[in-house]
Structures are given as structure tokens and as C-alpha cells.
Write a protein that holds these residues in place. Structure first.
Motif, mmCIF file in Angstrom:
data_model
loop_
_atom_site.group_PDB
_atom_site.id
_atom_site.type_symbol
_atom_site.label_atom_id
_atom_site.label_comp_id
_atom_site.label_asym_id
_atom_site.label_seq_id
_atom_site.Cartn_x
_atom_site.Cartn_y
_atom_site.Cartn_z
ATOM 1 N N ASP A 8 -13.992 157.599 22.132
ATOM 2 C CA ASP A 8 -12.911 157.152 21.324
ATOM 3 C C ASP A 8 -11.697 158.159 21.095
ATOM 4 O OD1 ASP A 8 -11.304 155.589 20.124
ATOM 5 O OD2 ASP A 8 -12.452 155.136 18.380
ATOM 6 N N LEU A 22 -17.910 158.255 19.302
ATOM 7 C CA LEU A 22 -16.677 158.596 18.710
ATOM 8 C C LEU A 22 -16.062 159.580 19.534
ATOM 9 C CD1 LEU A 22 -17.724 159.106 14.927
ATOM 10 C CD2 LEU A 22 -16.120 157.080 16.009
ATOM 11 N N LEU A 74 -10.926 159.596 12.515
ATOM 12 C CA LEU A 74 -12.445 159.640 12.807
ATOM 13 C C LEU A 74 -13.080 160.555 12.775
ATOM 14 C CD1 LEU A 74 -11.534 157.856 16.655
ATOM 15 C CD2 LEU A 74 -12.250 156.783 14.795
#
Length: 595
Positions: free
Chosen positions: A68, A65, A55
């Protein structure tokens, strides 16, 4: 039954480990499954790291992000702690199951040994019994408490790692696992190379063990006769022979095992991953960031695989331990009597009726022996070494049962008399004295734990050992083997005191003064003379002058009664007894400890 059916039955019969662990197998399986699941969960953080790296390197970090990544970290941490909790639960379950098994095995072994014929102990090395009850059960502890959970952790780690790699990319998974088949190939070659020299290694090891025992046990003789060079030479030769055999056995094994371990060293696996990863990235098969999961996970397979190999290798020792423990638990025992089967003797007459006994196959110790011990009489047995004298004493004490015929006490077969009742009526003082690791008081009162201190002291006085006990650091509380260091004669008099305390009407004396020096022998003879009054005596002796006043003397030869009568009548017949008397009153039986 056909050969095929026999083979099928043999295949169906569970192995020694399976039989030993049958009572806790289900719990061990659950423990292994918990450990496997826990091991899988503890590896989740590695996947989390790879995911976070992908990522982070893929896009600019946005708030989405970042969220996440946060969830990935949280999930990884929760998985790690959940995995540790499952592993701990598996270990706890395995240890609880092991505790139950170990306790059960030790109690069952003790209960079994309490029921075996006493003669079994004379033919069994104490080291072998100790190995089965202590060392082998300790080996099984390692098996139950650690083996299954370790297997679970290793298999779980390998399985989840391989599955993860194939999910990420099957092509990279295949090349990342390439070193592992090479490991098994080198391992097989190593086993083949070592097996060729295994027989010589085992033979030389056996010779070294024998030479060590011979050297250590023979040190007094070596020093006395000055043959140091010869004794050291034999031992040194055995050491050198074992060293050569060990080198022949280990050299090919070590070289191939080094190659096998090099094949799955983490740096080897990592090198393969990086080389093929670079190639696949150059061919645009995968992105460079996709190499990271393989670089993190694939080298981690090496440790659990080596652990798995070590555990399976150690399983052979556990199998041998399980076989020895099983053999101990299957030791033949004397038949248990129900209350309806138990009978009580009506008097103290002992009859030996057509008794035969064989040690194993082909060693007939007694052949059709018959005689009677009438109440209040003294019967002596003499004969050469191996003639069967001690065998008669041990059969009378039911150390084992006759192969043929029977022995009765008060008209009742000894096999129908409960053991406690039998030893209340028949006491014994044997050549080989056995004292337990306990106080002198407890040793004397072994057959009557409820005896008072006064009764114990009276028995010790009758055995001429009271004053010697009082001279010990703690008197009757002194512990045998610690602060009660007793000579052979002292130990014999303690065993006599034990018999005096039981006060049996029948007494068996088997070479009672054999371990005593001259001064102790006088004390022992005096104690026995006073104790034997008004009792039925069976005396085994090699000094004929000690039994010349016996009511009856049995002369044994090759397991049969060659002559019988009193001292005067046997001398008048000019037979074997007369020849022994003429030669000095010894029958050369002082070493007759097995028959």
C-alpha cells in the motif's frame, strides 16, 4: 434612451483588459485551468506523506501495508510529474497566446499611427506614444504570459487544499482556516487607512516630478546666473514634502499589512493547527495521527493566498496599461480612400478656400482664410506669434484637415488625393527636423528608397551637406545618433536633401533656418535658393528681409489675413507690415511652433 438603459449599457460594456484580450481569452482560460489542475496534482504528495504516516503509525508493517505504501509513493510521484507537465503546458499555451497578442498590438499600433494625421504627432508627447507602444504592451505581456497561469496555480492550490482538509475532518478544517478571515480584515483596514492619505501622496509626487524636471532643465540658467541656493531649495522642499506625504501614506499601511501577513504566516497557521489538534485529541474527537494532514497542508495555503493578493493588486497597473493601448489604437485616422475615390490633380495650382481651423475647443487658429498659390510663384506668410502661420503650412501638408472650407491642389480636394501622391507633389522643410535612427543615406532617401547612390549624393550636394557627410566616420553609412553627430543646421540640410531627392513642384518652407547658426544659415539659404528655382513656394519667416522679393506677402493677425500684396505695396499702405519693417524686419514669430 433612459438613464437606466444607459447605465445598463455601461455595465454590459467589457472592461479595457477584457477588450484587449478578447482574441486570446479562450486560450488563457485553458492555460489557467491547466495550471490549476497541475497545481492540484503537485500537492498530492503531501496527502501521500500523511497517508503513509498514518499507515506506519497505525499498525505493524505487513507485506500488504508495504505494498500500500509503495502504491501511494508511486501515485504521488506520478501525480507530481503529471502536475508539473500540466503547469508547463499551461505556461507554454499562455506564452504562445501572449506572443500572438503582443505581435498583433504592435503591428496594429504601427498601422494605426501610419494613418493618423501628421499633426497628431506635434500635439502628442513622444514619451506617451513610447509608453503605450513599448512599456504598456510589456505590462500586458506580464498579464497574458504570467497572470492567468499564476492565478490558476494559486486558486488550484487553495481549492484542493481546502477541499482535502474538509474531507479529512470538517472541525479541524474550520479551525485551521481561522487565521485567513483575520488576514482579510486587517487588509481592509490597511486599505482604508492608506486611502485617507492617498490624495496628498499623489499631489506631492506630482510636485516632486515637476520640481525635478524644472531643476534638471534649468541647470544651465542656474549655473549662469548663480542662483544655486534658490533652485536647490525648491527641489529640496519638494523632496521633503514628498517624504512627509509618503510617511503619512505608508505608516498606517505598513503597520496593518504587517499584522495581516503575521495572521497568515505559516508558523501562525501551524500553531493554530497544533493547539486545536491537541485539544481535539484530548477530547477524543480525532486521533493524534490525524493532525498530521492539517500540519502539512494548512500552512501551505499561505503562499498561494499572498500570491493571489499580489496578483490582484498588480491588476490595477495592467488595467491602466490596457486603457492607454486602447486609446492609442482608437486614435482618429485620416479617412482611407478607395481607388474610386482617389483623384489625380491636373496642375500644380493650390487654392485655400474659406479655410478655418480650431485646436480643440475655443482655440480658433484660422478664420475664413482664402488665397491661391499660383504655379511658379513665391508666397510668403508673416505675422506675430500665434497668428496661424504654421497652421496654414500644416494644413497644406495635410497634417490635419480644415474644420471648415477646403484646400485644393490642381482642382482636387487634398482629402481626395492619396498620401503618396500628395507628398510627391508637395515637399516641405520645417523648423522641427526629424531624422530616423538609420544611416544618413537612408534618411535622405526616406521618400525614395529606390534612389541610386548617385542621386542621393547629387541631392546632398544641392543641399550643401555632401562634404559634411563625407567627413563622418563612415560617410553616407554613418548612423544618425551613433557615429553621425549632426548639428541643428546639419540636420536641416539633410532634410533639404531629402526634399531635393523627391523633386516636388511645390515646396513649403516653415522657418527653415531657425535652428541654424550664422555659418549654417548661409549654407541653408544658398541651398534653398537653388532648390526653389522654378517651383511654387510657400515661405513662413520672421525675418522680413528674406522674403522682400516674394511675389505675394500675406500678413496674418489673429487667424485672419490682415494685409496682402508685395513688399513695395505693403510698405506704401503704412499698415502692420510697414510697422514691422520699420522696427527692424522682424515679426516676433520665432517662437511660433504651435500655430
Amino acid at each position: 434612451m433612459t438613464t437606466r438603459e444607459t447605465a445598463t449599457d455601461a455595465r454590459k460594456e467589457p472592461g479595457p483588459i477584457s477588450q484587449i484580450l478578447s482574441s486570446i481569452r479562450s486560450r488563457l482560460i485553458v492555460a489557467a485551468v491547466l495550471a490549476a489542475l497541475g497545481s492540484m496534482l503537485t500537492l498530492v504528495p503531501l496527502a501521500g506523506i500523511a497517508h503513509i504516516a498514518k499507515l506506519a503509525l497505525g499498525d505493524t508493517l505487513s507485506s500488504e501495508l508495504q505494498g500500500d505504501i509503495g502504491w501511494t509513493v508511486l501515485f504521488s510521484v506520478i501525480s507530481m510529474f503529471a502536475g508539473l507537465a500540466l503547469i508547463s503546458a499551461g505556461e507554454l499555451l499562455a506564452h504562445l497566446a501572449d506572443n500572438q497578442l503582443t505581435r498583433s498590438l504592435r503591428l496594429n499600433a504601427a498601422q494605426r499611427l501610419a494613418k493618423v494625421p501628421l499633426g497628431w504627432f506635434t500635439g502628442q508627447a513622444s514619451g506617451e506614444v513610447k509608453q503605450a507602444m513599448q512599456d504598456d504592451i510589456a505590462t500586458l505581456h506580464s498579464l497574458t504570459a504570467h497572470f492567468y497561469t499564476s492565478i490558476g496555480r494559486a486558486v488550484g492550490a487553495i481549492a484542493i487544499s481546502v477541499l482535502y482538509l474538509f474531507v479529512m475532518d470538517w472541525r479541524m478544517a474550520i479551525v485551521a482556516l481561522l487565521p485567513f478571515p483575520g488576514f482579510f480584515l486587517f487588509l481592509r483596514n490597511a486599505m482604508k487607512a492608506s486611502s485617507a492619505n492617498m490624495q496628498g501622496f499623489v499631489e506631492k509626487l506630482g510636485r516632486l516630478n515637476s520640481a525635478t524636471v524644472e531643476f534638471v532643465s534649468g541647470i544651465p540658467v542656474v549655473k549662469a546666473f548663480g542662483s544655486n541656493g534658490q533652485a536647490h531649495g525648491g527641489y529640496s522642499k519638494a523632496v521633503d514634502g514628498f517624504a512627509d506625504a509618503f510617511l503619512n501614506f505608508a505608516r498606517p499601511l505598513v503597520a496593518r499589512m504587517a499584522h495581516a501577513h503575521a495572521m497568515i504566516a505559516p508558523v501562525t497557521v501551524l500553531g493554530v493547527v497544533l493547539i486545536f489538534g491537541a485539544l481535539f485529541s484530548y477530547l477524543d474527537w480525532i486521533a493524534p495521527v490525524d493532525i498530521l494532514p492539517f500540519a502539512l497542508v494548512a500552512p501551505g495555503i499561505c503562499a498561494p493566498l499572498l500570491l493571489l493578493h499580489t496578483l490582484l493588486h498588480d491588476l490595477g497597473g495592467a488595467t491602466g496599461a490596457a486603457q492607454r493601448v486602447q486609446a492609442l489604437l482608437k486614435t482618429p485616422v485620416l479617412e482611407s480612400l478607395t481607388p474610386d475615390q482617389q483623384q489625380t490633380p491636373t496642375n500644380q495650382e493650390v487654392r485655400v478656400e474659406n479655410v478655418s481651423y480650431a485646436y480643440g475647443e475655443g482655440h480658433q487658429a484660422l478664420n475664413n482664410i482664402s488665397f491661391t498659390l499660383e504655379p511658379g510663384t513665391v508666397t510668403a506668410i508673416v505675422g506675430s506669434s500665434g497668428s496661424g502661420k504654421s497652421t496654414i503650412a500644416r494644413l497644406l501638408l495635410r497634417f490635419f484637415d480644415p474644420s471648415a472650407g477646403r484646400i485644393t491642389l490642381g482642382g482636387v480636394d487634398l482629402r481626395q488625393i492619396e498620401s503618396t501622391e500628395l507628398y510627391r507633389r508637395i515637399g516641405f522643410v520645417l523648423q522641427e527636423v526629424r531624422l530616423i535612427h538609420a544611416s544618413v543615406r537612408e534618411n535622405i532617401a526616406l521618400g525614395r528608397p529606390s534612389a541610386s547612390q548617385q542621386e542621393i549624393e547629387d541631392a546632398a550636394r544641392a543641399a550643401n551637406i555632401h562634404d559634411r557627410i563625407l567627413s563622418l566616420p563612415r560617410g553616407y553609412d554613418s548612423v544618425v545618433g551613433e557615429d553621425a553627430q549632426l548639428s541643428g543646421g546639419d540636420r536641416q540640410r539633410v532634410s533639404i536633401a531629402r526634399a531635393v531627392l523627391l523633386d516636388p513642384p511645390i515646396l513649403v518652407l516653415d522657418e527653415a533656418t531657425a535652428a541654424a547658426d550664422a555659418s549654417n544659415e548661409v549654407a541653408i539659404q544658398d541651398a534653398l535658393s537653388r532648390f526653389a528655382q522654378d517651383r511654387t513656394l510657400l515661405v513662413i519667416a520672421h525675418r522680413l528681409d528674406t522674403i522682400m522679393h516674394a511675389d505675394r506677402i500675406l500678413v496674418l493677425e489673429d487667424g485672419a489675413i490682415a494685409e496682402q500684396g508685395n513688399h513695395a505695396s505693403l510698405l506704401s499702405t503704412q499698415g502692420r507690415y510697414a510697422r514691422l519693417w520699420t522696427l527692424g524686419g522682424y515679426d516676433n514669430s520665432s517662437k511660433d511652433t504651435s500655430c
